[in-house]
Design an enzyme around this catalytic site. Structure first.
Site, mmCIF file in Angstrom:
data_model
loop_
_atom_site.group_PDB
_atom_site.id
_atom_site.type_symbol
_atom_site.label_atom_id
_atom_site.label_comp_id
_atom_site.label_asym_id
_atom_site.label_seq_id
_atom_site.Cartn_x
_atom_site.Cartn_y
_atom_site.Cartn_z
ATOM 1 N N GLU A 241 20.170 6.550 -37.688
ATOM 2 C CA GLU A 241 20.322 7.934 -37.693
ATOM 3 C C GLU A 241 19.631 8.260 -38.913
ATOM 4 O O GLU A 241 19.238 7.771 -39.797
ATOM 5 C CB GLU A 241 21.704 8.449 -37.877
ATOM 6 C CG GLU A 241 22.597 8.035 -36.391
ATOM 7 C CD GLU A 241 24.143 8.542 -36.710
ATOM 8 O OE1 GLU A 241 24.456 9.046 -37.563
ATOM 9 O OE2 GLU A 241 24.606 8.599 -35.460
ATOM 10 N N HIS B 248 25.570 21.061 -38.849
ATOM 11 C CA HIS B 248 24.977 19.979 -37.839
ATOM 12 C C HIS B 248 23.717 20.966 -37.171
ATOM 13 O O HIS B 248 23.995 21.943 -36.645
ATOM 14 C CB HIS B 248 25.902 19.587 -36.926
ATOM 15 C CG HIS B 248 25.251 18.324 -36.127
ATOM 16 N ND1 HIS B 248 24.341 18.405 -35.424
ATOM 17 C CD2 HIS B 248 25.600 16.909 -36.559
ATOM 18 C CE1 HIS B 248 24.104 17.153 -34.987
ATOM 19 N NE2 HIS B 248 24.851 16.256 -35.470
ATOM 20 N N ARG C 205 20.629 16.242 -42.444
ATOM 21 C CA ARG C 205 21.075 17.173 -41.792
ATOM 22 C C ARG C 205 20.682 18.805 -42.297
ATOM 23 O O ARG C 205 20.352 19.759 -41.444
ATOM 24 C CB ARG C 205 22.370 17.077 -41.501
ATOM 25 C CG ARG C 205 22.882 16.238 -40.466
ATOM 26 C CD ARG C 205 24.402 15.974 -40.348
ATOM 27 N NE ARG C 205 24.549 14.796 -39.402
ATOM 28 C CZ ARG C 205 25.898 14.276 -39.147
ATOM 29 N NH1 ARG C 205 26.713 14.629 -39.707
ATOM 30 N NH2 ARG C 205 25.932 13.316 -38.254
ATOM 31 N N HIS D 58 29.728 21.966 -39.284
ATOM 32 C CA HIS D 58 30.123 20.730 -38.719
ATOM 33 C C HIS D 58 31.151 19.895 -39.464
ATOM 34 O O HIS D 58 32.333 19.309 -39.207
ATOM 35 C CB HIS D 58 29.178 19.970 -38.685
ATOM 36 C CG HIS D 58 29.435 18.427 -38.103
ATOM 37 N ND1 HIS D 58 30.065 18.344 -36.758
ATOM 38 C CD2 HIS D 58 28.823 17.292 -38.283
ATOM 39 C CE1 HIS D 58 30.176 17.054 -36.356
ATOM 40 N NE2 HIS D 58 29.618 16.358 -37.443
ATOM 41 N N ARG E 75 26.901 15.129 -46.912
ATOM 42 C CA ARG E 75 27.189 13.740 -46.307
ATOM 43 C C ARG E 75 26.165 13.132 -45.562
ATOM 44 O O ARG E 75 25.452 13.748 -44.555
ATOM 45 C CB ARG E 75 28.441 13.894 -45.106
ATOM 46 C CG ARG E 75 28.837 12.612 -44.596
ATOM 47 C CD ARG E 75 30.375 12.965 -43.818
ATOM 48 N NE ARG E 75 29.801 13.803 -42.607
ATOM 49 C CZ ARG E 75 29.673 13.454 -41.302
ATOM 50 N NH1 ARG E 75 29.503 12.195 -41.123
ATOM 51 N NH2 ARG E 75 29.286 14.482 -40.600
#
Length: 567
Positions: free
Chosen positions: A120, A236, A282, A347, A382
């Site tokens: 990811e 997000h 992100r 998000h 994050r």
């Protein structure tokens, strides 16, 4: 007032856990079985954000990976505001958490005998474990089944936590009040664990479920707990964007497996904004979409880009993303033939109730875990799939909790209340509808000082206007150990809507005030009037009551140069 029957719920518990996502469920299971545990949940037991987590859970458990690499990636994503010791603690305890989940029966995908891993964004190694594209559901379903087997855990569902009950000296917790089955009841305990999730409903566009109204953060703040880094909200980049459809999250794992971001001309624009393209952090990808739409669309607020899965082998899509296929198909999108319309949505909240490695907050007996907390592991942004891991690792520490004798308080009879607040609800519901749009426009992906200031002025006007409402005064004047039965059929729903609206207004005030104070851009906080990251702001923002101040981060540059982590 007439004397009524005693409530069906025992008012005495050793520990009260508020919230039934991954953090709350896992915490309840990690607590010693001789303790009487109340698990209070606002909806049904499995309706939190964890249930919607698709991508997976990050953990350095493959031989090609190690905790130090995971630590480095987390610190880099956190943009200088991670707590080093907290991140080190999380990554070193990741393998133990995964082993426990597997032992409980969570069916992670495998390649042969080994656990399957995917890559990811911003991870240097494939380390995200998954169960197709419904990892959160697989974990939650397993944890719920285990919780329901435990006779020492009493689940109290459809219950809204209203207030913390503090000792007369205000230095320790004594319990909480809940709205449940047309009653307001106080539950007694010397330990309260807040695991209520995030506050995505503060924004008009969010992947969070309706229950995510930041209740735990608001309740803790009103009780006097210290909050930290509330300006950092993660948006997000890829939420389904189609009229009438929910902002369903299209997992980051899709891009990790090879999907491309394109605009309506088919141009793969993400590389114009970062060398990693779709696999940049992100916040970078979200801002790339935001800025690209402002360059190319006459109505960027309602425009979208596309996520193209066609570069991925169709059989692999069917294997990895069956839920995404089904949801898109429901809304008339064939992912094998056409790209998915997507745009950013709120998000994950990196900020929350400040706590230490044991999840203890600044109030004795009050703990915070999961998205409600600010443990320091996420910093300003994050890293993908660290949220479920944080939930498990920090919730597990509650197994060592020491229970203090609770202060003695007499049981109370129940009083009847016949109030009906219909006349006030129209304005309360109007504010509830207008607030998310205001926050999205002023404190969303791109922020600017004047807009933040205007929004703060409006939020304070709304807060002041509601202060004199009878229903608000009723909630403000609840007394500890006071049991109330509501005789109006509408009163419970009115109180729930009002409580959530007040919580969201408090969150709006806190986020806006924190965002105004941080005169820089960092991680999930982007100021168009201060677009650069400033070394002068390598600081946390702390909120206590109405006071905001700065606190140095515990990361020191020399700490980042170490080569390995001890065993």
């Amino acid at each position: 007032m007439p004397r009524l029957k005693s409530p069906s719920i025992s008012p005495h518990f050793d520990i009260i856990v508020v919230g039934s996502g991954a953090a709350g469920l896992y915490a309840a299971l990690c607590l010693p079985t001789h303790l009487r545990v109340a698990l209070v949940t606002k909806n049904t037991i499995n309706m939190g954000s964890s249930n919607y987590a698709q991508g997976g859970i990050a953990a350095a458990v493959d031989p090609s990976d190690n905790p130090f690499l995971h630590l480095e990636d987390t610190l880099k994503a956190g943009a200088g505001l991670c707590d080093y010791e907290a991140v080190k603690f999380m990554v070193e305890n990741a393998a133990k958490a995964i082993t426990h989940l597997v032992e409980m029966g969570v069916a992670f995908d495998r390649k042969g005998e080994k656990l399957a891993m995917t890559l990811e964004a911003a991870h240097s190694r494939p380390r995200v474990l998954h169960s197709a594209d419904t990892t959160g559901r697989a974990i939650i379903d397993t944890l719920v089944a285990k919780v329901l087997e435990r006779p020492n855990i009493q689940v109290i569902s459809q219950a809204v936590a209203l207030n913390l009950w503090l000792a007369p000296q205000k230095d320790r917790v004594q319990g909480i009040s809940i709205l449940h089955e047309s009653q307001i009841q106080w539950l007694k305990s010397s330990v309260v664990v807040l695991a209520t999730g995030g506050g995505g409903q503060i924004f008009a566009q969010t992947t969070n479920p309706e229950v995510s109204t930041g209740d735990g953060v608001a309740i803790a703040w009103r009780a006097g707990a210290v909050l930290r880094d509330l300006e950092f909200f993660q948006f997000h980049p890829t939420a389904l964007t189609k009229p009438g459809a929910p902002h369903f999250l299209i997992s980051e794992a899709v891009r990790g497996e090879g999907a491309h971001l394109i605009d309506e001309t088919g141009y793969r624009f993400a590389f114009d904004y970062h060398p990693a393209g779709e696999l940049a952090p992100r916040d970078v990808v979200s801002r790339a979409i935001f800025h690209h739409l402002h360059k190319t669309s006459s109505d960027p607020t309602h425009a979208h880009v596309y996520l193209d899965l066609r570069p991925i082998d169709p059989d692999h899509i069917r294997y990895r993303f069956p839920n995404i296929i089904n949801v898109c198909q429901k809304w008339g999108i064939d992912v094998f033939q056409e790209p998915i319309p997507v745009s950013p949505a709120a998000h994950y909240w990196m900020g929350g109730v400040a706590c230490d490695l044991t999840s203890q907050t600044s109030i004795r007996g009050l703990y915070a875990i999961g998205e409600t907390s600010s443990t320091g592991v996420h910093g300003a942004n994050r890293l993908a799939s660290n949220s479920l891991l944080e939930c498990l690792v920090f919730a597990s520490q509650l197994s060592r909790i020491e229970i203090e004798p609770n202060l003695v308080a007499p049981d109370s009879d129940i009083s009847q209340v016949n109030s009906d607040w219909n006349k006030e609800m129209e304005q309360i519901e109007a504010i509830r509808q207008m607030l998310p749009s205001l926050m999205w426009e002023s404190a969303g992906i791109s922020r600017q000082g004047e807009l933040l200031n205007q929004a703060l002025y409006q939020v304070n006007r709304w807060r002041d206007s509601l202060a004199s409402f009878e229903i608000v005064e009723f909630l403000d004047n609840l007394l500890p150990n006071q049991m109330i039965e509501l005789n109006s059929t509408d009163a419970e729903e009115q109180l729930r809507i009002t409580a959530e609206t007040l919580n969201l207004l408090d969150l709006g005030y806190l986020i806006l005030k924190s965002a105004m104070s941080r005169a820089e851009s960092r991680g999930g906080h982007y100021r168009s009037d201060y677009p650069k990251t400033s070394n002068d702001w390598n600081l946390h923002t702390l909120m206590h009551s109405d006071r905001l101040w700065k606190s140095p981060t515990k990361i020191k540059p020399e700490r980042l140069k170490i080569k390995s982590i001890g065993s």
